[in-house]
Design a protein around this motif. Sequence first.
Motif, PDB file in Angstrom:
ATOM      1  N   THR A  95     -77.051  81.298 -22.589  1.00 15.43           N
ATOM      2  CA  THR A  95     -77.314  82.688 -22.244  1.00 15.43           C
ATOM      3  C   THR A  95     -77.573  83.491 -23.506  1.00 15.43           C
ATOM      4  O   THR A  95     -77.220  83.070 -24.621  1.00 15.43           O
ATOM      5  CB  THR A  95     -76.111  83.307 -21.509  1.00 15.43           C
ATOM      6  N   SER A  97     -76.157  86.300 -24.300  1.00 19.63           N
ATOM      7  CA  SER A  97     -74.871  86.749 -24.837  1.00 19.63           C
ATOM      8  C   SER A  97     -74.187  85.636 -25.633  1.00 19.63           C
ATOM      9  O   SER A  97     -73.545  85.900 -26.655  1.00 19.63           O
ATOM     10  CB  SER A  97     -73.965  87.238 -23.709  1.00 19.63           C
ATOM     11  N   HIS A 131     -84.493  87.993 -17.334  1.00 19.07           N
ATOM     12  CA  HIS A 131     -83.953  86.984 -18.244  1.00 19.07           C
ATOM     13  C   HIS A 131     -85.014  86.550 -19.259  1.00 19.07           C
ATOM     14  O   HIS A 131     -84.704  86.309 -20.433  1.00 19.07           O
ATOM     15  CB  HIS A 131     -83.448  85.772 -17.466  1.00 19.07           C
ATOM     16  N   LEU A 165     -79.572  91.948 -24.587  1.00 15.07           N
ATOM     17  CA  LEU A 165     -78.295  91.895 -23.875  1.00 15.07           C
ATOM     18  C   LEU A 165     -78.342  92.721 -22.585  1.00 15.07           C
ATOM     19  O   LEU A 165     -77.814  92.314 -21.545  1.00 15.07           O
ATOM     20  CB  LEU A 165     -77.168  92.403 -24.781  1.00 15.07           C
ATOM     21  N   ALA A 166     -78.984  93.883 -22.656  1.00 18.52           N
ATOM     22  CA  ALA A 166     -79.085  94.743 -21.476  1.00 18.52           C
ATOM     23  C   ALA A 166     -79.954  94.095 -20.396  1.00 18.52           C
ATOM     24  O   ALA A 166     -79.597  94.109 -19.204  1.00 18.52           O
ATOM     25  CB  ALA A 166     -79.656  96.101 -21.872  1.00 18.52           C
ATOM     26  N   GLU A 168     -80.490  90.981 -19.901  1.00 19.01           N
ATOM     27  CA  GLU A 168     -79.785  89.864 -19.287  1.00 19.01           C
ATOM     28  C   GLU A 168     -78.835  90.379 -18.203  1.00 19.01           C
ATOM     29  O   GLU A 168     -78.718  89.783 -17.125  1.00 19.01           O
ATOM     30  CB  GLU A 168     -78.998  89.080 -20.330  1.00 19.01           C
ATOM     31  N   ARG A 169     -78.164  91.474 -18.448  1.00 17.85           N
ATOM     32  CA  ARG A 169     -77.273  92.068 -17.451  1.00 17.85           C
ATOM     33  C   ARG A 169     -78.062  92.528 -16.222  1.00 17.85           C
ATOM     34  O   ARG A 169     -77.601  92.369 -15.077  1.00 17.85           O
ATOM     35  CB  ARG A 169     -76.507  93.234 -18.064  1.00 17.85           C
ATOM     36  N   GLU A 172     -78.857  89.490 -14.207  1.00 20.27           N
ATOM     37  CA  GLU A 172     -77.709  89.023 -13.437  1.00 20.27           C
ATOM     38  C   GLU A 172     -77.487  89.907 -12.212  1.00 20.27           C
ATOM     39  O   GLU A 172     -77.108  89.411 -11.133  1.00 20.27           O
ATOM     40  CB  GLU A 172     -76.456  89.023 -14.324  1.00 20.27           C
ATOM     41  N   ALA A 173     -77.730  91.204 -12.355  1.00 24.78           N
ATOM     42  CA  ALA A 173     -77.606  92.115 -11.217  1.00 24.78           C
ATOM     43  C   ALA A 173     -78.658  91.781 -10.159  1.00 24.78           C
ATOM     44  O   ALA A 173     -78.395  91.870  -8.947  1.00 24.78           O
ATOM     45  CB  ALA A 173     -77.752  93.561 -11.669  1.00 24.78           C
ATOM     46  N   LYS A 295     -77.286  99.569 -10.594  1.00 21.03           N
ATOM     47  CA  LYS A 295     -76.762  98.870 -11.767  1.00 21.03           C
ATOM     48  C   LYS A 295     -77.803  98.804 -12.877  1.00 21.03           C
ATOM     49  O   LYS A 295     -77.482  98.984 -14.062  1.00 21.03           O
ATOM     50  CB  LYS A 295     -76.312  97.462 -11.375  1.00 21.03           C
ATOM     51  N   ILE A 299     -77.274 100.365 -16.599  1.00 22.55           N
ATOM     52  CA  ILE A 299     -77.377  99.537 -17.808  1.00 22.55           C
ATOM     53  C   ILE A 299     -78.415 100.100 -18.767  1.00 22.55           C
ATOM     54  O   ILE A 299     -78.166 100.263 -19.970  1.00 22.55           O
ATOM     55  CB  ILE A 299     -77.729  98.087 -17.423  1.00 22.55           C
TER      56      ILE A 299
END
Length: 326
Positions: A95, A97, A131, A165-166, A168-169, A172-173, A295, A299
Motif C-alpha cells: 500500500t 501508506s 489507488h 496518502l489522501a 489511497e484513503r 478505500e472509501a 468521506k 479527506i
Amino acid sequence: MDNFKAFGNTFGTSLSNIGSQITPSLSRTFQYTKEQLGQAEDKTQLPPDYIDLEKRVDALKQVHQKLLAVTSQYSNEAYDYPPNIKETFQDLGRTVSEKVHLLSSASSPAEAQAALTAPPSAKPQPKTFNHAIARASLASSQLLHQQHTGAGEDPLATALEKYALAEERVGEARLAQDAQIQSRFLAGWNTTLNTNLMFATRARRNVEKTRLTLDSVKSRAKGTTWKMGGMSPREEHPNSEELSPEAQEEIEKAEDEFVTQTEEAVGVMKNVLDTPEPLRNLAELIAAQVEYHKKAYEILNELAPVIEGLQLQQEENYRKSRESAS
C-alpha cells in the motif's frame, strides 16, 4: 375442388377425433397454434385489471434489468481503473501508506528505492482509479526527492506524497461503498428479478395454460376443428348450445381451474408490485454513495489547505529569491 373440400372435412374430423385422445399439453399446443393462425373462433379474454397488472409487472422487470445492467459494475473492482497505465507486480505489492512508512526510515537513495520495491506483504493492491493516482503520485514524489539537491524538501514532492496518502484513503472509501452496494442493493434487486418476478412469470404461465386448456375444451365440446384455407369450421354438433352433461362438466372444471390460477396470479403480481423492498434497496444504494462522497470530500477538504500552504510558501520563497537576485 369437391375432393379438396372432402379432404378438409376428413382432416378436420381426424383432428377432432385425435383431440379427444391427446394429452392436455398437446391439446394446448393445438389451441395455441389455431390462435396464432387465426383459426380460433372464441378466445377467453382476461380481465382488464389482470392485463394492467401484467403490464406493470413487465415494466418493473425492465426497470430491474436496466438498472442492474449498469450498477452491476460495482461488483467489478477495476470499473474505473485506467486501461492505458502499466503497473508492475512491484507497483501493486504494498500500500502507499506502507511505502511511505518504509521511506520515512530510509537514509539513502538506495534504501528509498528498496522501500519502493519491497516485496509484497499481502494480496496485490486494488486496481481503482484513486489507488492508481495514489501510486503514481508517490512514485513521482520519490523521483523529485531523489533529484532534489537544495536545502530542505522539494515542496512539490512533499505535496505529492500527501496527495498519494489522501487518494489511497479515497480509494478505500470507494471500495467500502462498493461492498455496501453489493450487499444492500445488488443482492436485493437480483433477488427481486430472479425470484419474485420469476414467481410472477410462472403464475402468469399457469394462467395461460389453463386459458388454453379451457378454450381447447370448449372447441372440442362444440366440435369446432381446424379450418383449411377459406373453409368454414366443421360443426359436428349443429346446435353447439346443446352440450352433453359430460362436456358441460368438463368445461366447468376447466373454467374453475382458470379462475383459480388467475386469482393466484393476481395475488402474486400484486405482492411483487406492492413490496417496498426495491425502493428500500434503492435508498441503500443512495446512502452508500452519499457516505462515499462525504468521506472523499472530508479527506480532500482536509488536504486542500495543506497543499495550499505549501504552494503559498513556495511562492513566497520564489518572490524572495527574485528580489535578492535583482
